[in-house]
Design an enzyme around this catalytic site. Structure first.
Site, mmCIF file in Angstrom:
data_model
loop_
_atom_site.group_PDB
_atom_site.id
_atom_site.type_symbol
_atom_site.label_atom_id
_atom_site.label_comp_id
_atom_site.label_asym_id
_atom_site.label_seq_id
_atom_site.Cartn_x
_atom_site.Cartn_y
_atom_site.Cartn_z
ATOM 1 N N ASN A 87 0.810 -1.098 0.076
ATOM 2 C CA ASN A 87 -0.016 0.119 0.044
ATOM 3 C C ASN A 87 0.933 1.302 -0.022
ATOM 4 O OD1 ASN A 87 0.569 -0.942 2.462
ATOM 5 N ND2 ASN A 87 -1.152 0.378 3.549
ATOM 6 N N ILE A 88 0.600 2.314 -0.794
ATOM 7 C CA ILE A 88 1.054 3.637 -0.761
ATOM 8 C C ILE A 88 0.124 4.594 -0.568
ATOM 9 C CG2 ILE A 88 2.549 4.851 -2.350
ATOM 10 C CD1 ILE A 88 2.983 2.203 -3.916
ATOM 11 N N GLU A 89 0.399 5.213 0.498
ATOM 12 C CA GLU A 89 -0.499 6.230 1.163
ATOM 13 C C GLU A 89 0.047 7.655 0.538
ATOM 14 O OE1 GLU A 89 -1.104 5.393 5.365
ATOM 15 O OE2 GLU A 89 -2.368 3.692 4.888
ATOM 16 N N ASN A 90 -1.065 8.696 0.697
ATOM 17 C CA ASN A 90 -0.758 10.079 0.444
ATOM 18 C C ASN A 90 -1.272 11.003 1.295
ATOM 19 O OD1 ASN A 90 -1.380 12.492 -1.480
ATOM 20 N ND2 ASN A 90 -0.094 11.396 -2.753
ATOM 21 N N ALA A 91 -0.634 11.909 1.393
ATOM 22 C CA ALA A 91 -1.096 13.230 2.334
ATOM 23 C C ALA A 91 -2.773 13.487 1.917
ATOM 24 C CB ALA A 91 -0.147 14.428 2.259
ATOM 25 N N CYS A 98 -4.088 0.614 -2.515
ATOM 26 C CA CYS A 98 -3.892 -0.597 -1.919
ATOM 27 C C CYS A 98 -2.798 -1.467 -2.351
ATOM 28 C CB CYS A 98 -5.171 -1.344 -1.797
ATOM 29 S SG CYS A 98 -6.695 -0.579 -0.713
ATOM 30 N N GLU A 100 -2.910 -4.602 -3.144
ATOM 31 C CA GLU A 100 -3.488 -5.636 -4.043
ATOM 32 C C GLU A 100 -3.540 -4.972 -5.546
ATOM 33 O OE1 GLU A 100 -4.704 -4.747 -1.130
ATOM 34 O OE2 GLU A 100 -5.988 -6.206 -0.369
ATOM 35 N N CYS A 132 -10.327 -4.672 0.397
ATOM 36 C CA CYS A 132 -11.436 -3.745 0.143
ATOM 37 C C CYS A 132 -12.293 -3.943 -1.197
ATOM 38 C CB CYS A 132 -10.847 -2.410 0.295
ATOM 39 S SG CYS A 132 -9.952 -1.816 -1.191
ATOM 40 N N CYS A 135 -10.709 -3.011 -4.455
ATOM 41 C CA CYS A 135 -9.551 -3.995 -4.881
ATOM 42 C C CYS A 135 -10.350 -5.166 -5.562
ATOM 43 C CB CYS A 135 -8.597 -4.395 -3.674
ATOM 44 S SG CYS A 135 -7.547 -3.120 -3.260
HETATM 45 N N1 THU Z 1 -5.150 -1.559 2.553
HETATM 46 C C1 THU Z 1 -4.522 -2.306 1.508
HETATM 47 O O1 THU Z 1 -3.628 -1.932 0.897
HETATM 48 N N2 THU Z 1 -5.284 -3.740 1.335
HETATM 49 C C2 THU Z 1 -6.252 -4.107 2.013
HETATM 50 O O2 THU Z 1 -6.694 -5.437 1.801
HETATM 51 C C3 THU Z 1 -6.873 -3.230 3.031
HETATM 52 C C4 THU Z 1 -6.377 -1.992 3.068
HETATM 53 C C5 THU Z 1 -4.368 -0.454 3.074
HETATM 54 C C6 THU Z 1 -5.047 0.735 2.360
HETATM 55 C C7 THU Z 1 -4.338 1.778 3.538
HETATM 56 O O3 THU Z 1 -3.276 2.105 3.202
HETATM 57 C C8 THU Z 1 -4.299 1.005 4.821
HETATM 58 O O4 THU Z 1 -4.629 -0.469 4.436
HETATM 59 C C9 THU Z 1 -5.428 1.223 5.855
HETATM 60 O O5 THU Z 1 -6.716 1.222 5.301
#
Ligand code: THU
Length: 179
Positions: A87-91, A98, A100, A132, A135
């Protein structure tokens, strides 16, 4: 290595679907003696182990400074190639992607669209990580009959097909239907 009716090579005491018998949540038949519905594509135990390990490795690269919820994915193509993702989040929170979808986008962008299985790993100790809805829909774009192994950190897992994760889904074929 997709099975075509043959039982996967697992110990007799193991559930056909997961290595954590009490936690298996696959649909069971109405009668107690009915076998549970098996995924169309089941990997050899050694391949499952390798895919799970790859997803755990991928998790180490997660960029999740906001949620502190690292996730790793490993996607096995029909050609035997594995694409990992985290997973790669952003501000700007909604721009987060995610693990996946990272793996799927890496694979598709490299020319691979036929998938056999994906393993997903998180740090949640007591439950299997569950993809989720977004995904699931992106998985479904590339077929409904491939396996998703949802794991705990101890390596136990639950496996379901994309069809099981997203029943009655909308997909590419629906766009071709007469209007
Ligand atoms: N996340 C995933 O990467 N995959 C999942 O199956 C569930 C959620 C990530 C998204 C976000 O970066 C963090 O988990 C919290 O939701």
């Amino acid at each position: 290595m997709c099975h075509t009716g043959a039982r996967p090579r697992l110990p007799r005491s193991s559930c056909l679907h997961c290595s954590s018998v009490p936690a298996c949540r696959l649909p069971q038949g109405p009668g107690t003696n009915m076998a549970p519905k098996r995924p169309a594509c089941t990997l050899d135990p050694e391949d499952i182990k390798q895919l799970l390990l790859s997803s755990q490795e991928a998790k180490k690269l997660a960029y999740c400074p906001y949620s502190h919820f690292p996730v790793g994915a490993a996607l096995l193509t029909s050609q035997g190639k594995v694409f990992s993702g985290c997973n790669i989040e952003n501000a700007s929170y909604p721009l987060t992607i995610c693990a996946e979808r990272t793996a799927i986008q890496k694979a598709v962008s490299e020319g691979y669209k036929d998938f056999r299985a994906m393993a997903v790993a998180s740090d949640v100790q007591d439950d299997f990580v569950s993809p989720c809805g977004a995904c699931r829909q992106v998985m479904r774009e590339f077929g409904t009959n491939w396996a998703v192994y949802m794991a705990k950190p101890d390596g136990t897992y639950m496996v379901k097909t994309v069809e099981e994760l997203l029943p009655n889904s909308f997909g590419p074929d629906d766009l071709q239907k007469p209007k």
